[in-house]
Design a protein around this motif. Structure first.
Motif, PDB file in Angstrom:
ATOM      1  N   UNK A 238       0.731  -0.909   0.317  1.00 38.97           N
ATOM      2  CA  UNK A 238       0.255  -0.274  -0.574  1.00 38.97           C
ATOM      3  C   UNK A 238       0.960   1.124  -0.423  1.00 38.97           C
ATOM      4  N   UNK A 239       1.596   1.508   0.937  1.00 45.44           N
ATOM      5  CA  UNK A 239       2.884   2.494   0.987  1.00 45.44           C
ATOM      6  C   UNK A 239       3.968   2.210   0.195  1.00 45.44           C
ATOM      7  N   UNK A 240       4.568   1.491  -0.419  1.00 41.71           N
ATOM      8  CA  UNK A 240       5.680   1.462  -1.054  1.00 41.71           C
ATOM      9  C   UNK A 240       5.470   0.463  -2.163  1.00 41.71           C
ATOM     10  N   UNK A 241       4.460   0.789  -3.245  1.00 39.18           N
ATOM     11  CA  UNK A 241       4.005  -0.947  -3.827  1.00 39.18           C
ATOM     12  C   UNK A 241       4.572   0.432  -5.274  1.00 39.18           C
ATOM     13  N   UNK A 242       5.175   0.934  -6.041  1.00 42.87           N
ATOM     14  CA  UNK A 242       4.918   2.015  -6.828  1.00 42.87           C
ATOM     15  C   UNK A 242       7.326   1.795  -7.024  1.00 42.87           C
ATOM     16  N   UNK A 243       7.920   1.662  -5.113  1.00 43.41           N
ATOM     17  CA  UNK A 243       9.427   1.525  -5.284  1.00 43.41           C
ATOM     18  C   UNK A 243      10.276   0.512  -6.171  1.00 43.41           C
ATOM     19  N   UNK A 244      10.872   1.286  -7.793  1.00 44.05           N
ATOM     20  CA  UNK A 244      11.279   0.319  -8.135  1.00 44.05           C
ATOM     21  C   UNK A 244      12.518  -0.965  -7.318  1.00 44.05           C
ATOM     22  N   UNK A 245      13.192  -0.561  -6.734  1.00 46.44           N
ATOM     23  CA  UNK A 245      14.045  -1.206  -5.610  1.00 46.44           C
ATOM     24  C   UNK A 245      13.258  -2.227  -4.869  1.00 46.44           C
ATOM     25  N   UNK A 246      12.043  -2.146  -4.401  1.00 46.08           N
ATOM     26  CA  UNK A 246      11.817  -3.072  -3.610  1.00 46.08           C
ATOM     27  C   UNK A 246      10.716  -4.052  -4.024  1.00 46.08           C
ATOM     28  N   UNK A 247      10.736  -3.706  -5.356  1.00 54.85           N
ATOM     29  CA  UNK A 247      10.064  -4.554  -6.565  1.00 54.85           C
ATOM     30  C   UNK A 247      10.750  -5.361  -6.942  1.00 54.85           C
ATOM     31  N   UNK A 248      11.984  -4.811  -7.354  1.00 47.75           N
ATOM     32  CA  UNK A 248      12.701  -5.667  -7.337  1.00 47.75           C
ATOM     33  C   UNK A 248      13.474  -7.193  -6.211  1.00 47.75           C
ATOM     34  N   UNK A 249      13.585  -6.931  -5.146  1.00 50.72           N
ATOM     35  CA  UNK A 249      13.829  -7.243  -4.085  1.00 50.72           C
ATOM     36  C   UNK A 249      12.622  -8.154  -3.887  1.00 50.72           C
ATOM     37  N   UNK A 250      11.515  -7.854  -3.897  1.00 50.75           N
ATOM     38  CA  UNK A 250      10.398  -8.997  -3.190  1.00 50.75           C
ATOM     39  C   UNK A 250       9.704  -9.138  -4.563  1.00 50.75           C
ATOM     40  N   UNK A 251       9.495  -8.364  -5.249  1.00 49.22           N
ATOM     41  CA  UNK A 251       7.905  -9.248  -6.034  1.00 49.22           C
ATOM     42  C   UNK A 251       8.161 -10.476  -7.060  1.00 49.22           C
ATOM     43  N   UNK A 252       7.598 -11.354  -7.371  1.00 46.41           N
ATOM     44  CA  UNK A 252       7.518 -11.653  -8.665  1.00 46.41           C
ATOM     45  C   UNK A 252       7.728 -10.924  -9.420  1.00 46.41           C
ATOM     46  N   UNK A 253       8.217 -11.396 -10.918  1.00 46.51           N
ATOM     47  CA  UNK A 253       8.994 -11.174 -11.689  1.00 46.51           C
ATOM     48  C   UNK A 253       7.699 -10.159 -12.704  1.00 46.51           C
ATOM     49  N   UNK A 254       6.598 -11.470 -12.679  1.00 45.68           N
ATOM     50  CA  UNK A 254       4.899 -10.851 -13.661  1.00 45.68           C
ATOM     51  C   UNK A 254       5.024  -9.801 -12.525  1.00 45.68           C
ATOM     52  N   UNK A 255       5.074 -10.003 -11.988  1.00 47.99           N
ATOM     53  CA  UNK A 255       4.138  -8.228 -10.963  1.00 47.99           C
ATOM     54  C   UNK A 255       5.212  -7.087 -10.956  1.00 47.99           C
ATOM     55  N   UNK A 256       6.367  -7.066 -11.784  1.00 49.30           N
ATOM     56  CA  UNK A 256       7.176  -6.228 -12.040  1.00 49.30           C
ATOM     57  C   UNK A 256       6.734  -4.787 -13.250  1.00 49.30           C
ATOM     58  N   UNK A 257       5.739  -4.921 -13.479  1.00 51.80           N
ATOM     59  CA  UNK A 257       4.914  -3.826 -14.038  1.00 51.80           C
ATOM     60  C   UNK A 257       4.071  -3.606 -13.474  1.00 51.80           C
TER      61      UNK A 257
END
Length: 493
Positions: free
Chosen positions: A353-372
């Motif tokens: 909710x707070x940091x879902x748009x931060x690129x560094x956090x997405x690369x570190x935590x999210x699955x690849x299909x959810x990066x866009x």
């Protein structure tokens, strides 16, 4: 009333294995009742059932006989003076406890565990969270060791509660807890944990490695929470009053453990997009949302903790079941899975909710299909719509139907399990739109059978009329044909 027979040392040695086989047999019998499965699945299921029955026979031979699952494993049966006619040997009990931890339920553990009868249960969840190498399979830009927990932080084992029985009783409950937690580790910390509930869950967006790490941390946090509850002697009304405070404490500690060095005001994460700061206070501001939308599904927390700590019976579909029975194992396992999954989703929610748009956090935590960005926003919108429907429609309907939906991990993935529970007080407290939903359901239940009966009767009447008209038209047609035939015959003559 006669007391149930005591378990021998050999039977206690194989207790967790035969409980697991019994549950697998019951699951197979439930699946076999479904007629929508293809014939090849039925063949495979029948073969698996034969293998499980053979394994149960081997366990019965090794254990010297398997007790009837309906027999209550009464803690008084484990009295040191009633151990198969011989004195109690602490070495035998220690070996029994260690054998369960090395059973197939604990296959995620990295090495055997030997603990004394008074040591608290630290099952395979501890090793799954901290025993493995944190650098293995770690995606880039993830601070190594941020999710690790020092085992020295475990609280010291408190003295046994005199009301809970003697030391052998506590040892049997330790074995019972180890069985449940090892099964939870085996089912939750898998490579592919597919969501089959039909609605999105926050942990779906995580990378599989990060999801396994988070679930293992939650299991370990719950184990520590058990020891804290036992140390503080929280039981009955006191435990019920502290339930929300316990969940909030566990949630905050899991945020600290999972996000590690990121979750401080001064720490930074260096990535391609620059420095990323995670403000702890902003994440903690989402507690009201987390408590209302997610952790309210962690139902029957007090009965679960009392069952795991002191062996109190559980209520299953209005029937009281004792610890040690198959029904208690199934319900306790479902409640534990639901608690762990709810806590894991609650940890991911404020981050998304707070940091879902931060690129560094997405690369570190999210699955690849959810990066866009489009996929992330779609996922967040799906979650928002899910909680709106849950708040206004699904939850009032569940209250009116006297049921809870538990998130459990099966062999196929995460499923929603409906369980019966009286919720009359919650139903009387409804107001506004939720109350209107229940009134609509009640009106539908009252009107639908009458409307259906009326439509059926009208349909049958119309069918009779059409059949009569059809017969009349048939007679007219036959008369016309016969008249034409007679006319042709007269012309020939």
């Amino acid at each position: 009333m006669s007391r149930p027979p005591a378990l021998s040392n050999r039977q206690r040695w194989f207790q967790s294995q035969w409980l697991e086989v019994d549950r697998a047999l019951r699951d197979g019998a439930t699946l076999a009742q479904r007629r929508d499965r293809p014939w090849w699945d039925q063949w495979v299921l029948a073969g698996r059932q034969r293998e499980l029955r053979a394994a149960r026979s081997v366990l019965g031979w090794l254990a010297g006989g398997i007790p009837d699952p309906s027999i209550n494993l009464d803690p008084t049966n484990l009295d040191p003076t009633n151990r198969g006619g011989s004195g109690w040997d602490p070495e035998d009990d220690t070996a029994s406890s260690a054998s369960v931890l090395n059973s197939p339920l604990g296959r995620s553990a990295t090495r055997p565990i030997n603990r004394s009868p008074t040591q608290p249960a630290n099952s395979a969840a501890n090793q799954a969270a901290g025993g493995a190498n944190p650098s293995a399979n770690a995606p880039p830009n993830r601070p190594i060791g941020s999710g690790a927990i020092d085992s020295s932080r475990n609280p010291p084992p408190p003295p046994e509660d005199p009301a809970s029985g003697s030391t052998p009783t506590a040892l049997d409950l330790t074995l019972w807890r180890s069985t449940l937690f090892d099964d939870a580790v085996a089912r939750l910390t898998v490579d592919r944990l597919v969501n089959l509930t039909g609605s999105p869950l926050e942990i779906e967006i995580l990378h599989p490695d990060r999801r396994r790490e988070l679930l293992a941390l939650v299991l370990r946090r719950v184990e520590r929470g058990l020891e804290e509850v036992r140390r503080d002697r929280l039981r009955g009304d006191r435990l019920l009053a502290q339930q929300e405070a316990l969940l909030q404490t566990w949630w905050v500690q899991l945020l600290d453990d999972f996000l590690g060095d990121w979750l401080t005001e001064r720490s930074t994460l260096r990535s391609g997009s620059g420095a990323l700061r995670l403000q702890r206070d902003r994440l903690l501001q989402d507690w009201p949302i987390v408590a209302t939308d997610i952790l309210n599904r962690a139902v029957e927390l007090g009965p679960l903790l009392e069952h795991l700590l002191w062996g109190l019976p559980l209520t299953v579909d209005g029937v009281t079941v004792e610890a040690g029975t198959g029904a208690a194992l199934d319900r306790a396992s479902a409640l534990l899975h639901n608690l762990v999954l709810c806590l894991a989703c609650a940890v991911v929610q404020p981050v998304l909710n707070r940091y879902g748009d931060r690129e560094g956090l997405k690369l570190a935590l999210f699955d690849r299909r959810w990066l866009p960005t489009r996929e992330v926003e779609r996922f967040r919108n799906d979650l928002a719509w899910k909680y709106r429907v849950q708040r206004w429609v699904s939850e009032p309907k569940a209250i009116y139907e006297s049921r809870y939906w538990l998130l459990t991990a099966s062999d196929r993935g995460i499923v929603a399990l409906p369980v019966y529970a009286p919720r009359n007080q919650e139903w009387r407290a409804l107001s506004g739109v939720p109350l209107g939903v229940t009134l609509l359901i009640e009106a539908r239940d009252a009107i639908a059978p009458r409307v259906r009966a009326t439509v059926t009767l009208a349909g049958r009447g119309a069918l009779m009329v059409l059949q009569a008209i059809g017969r009349g038209l048939g007679f007219i047609g036959r008369g016309i044909i016969q008249g034409l035939g007679d006319a042709l015959d007269r012309r020939k003559t």
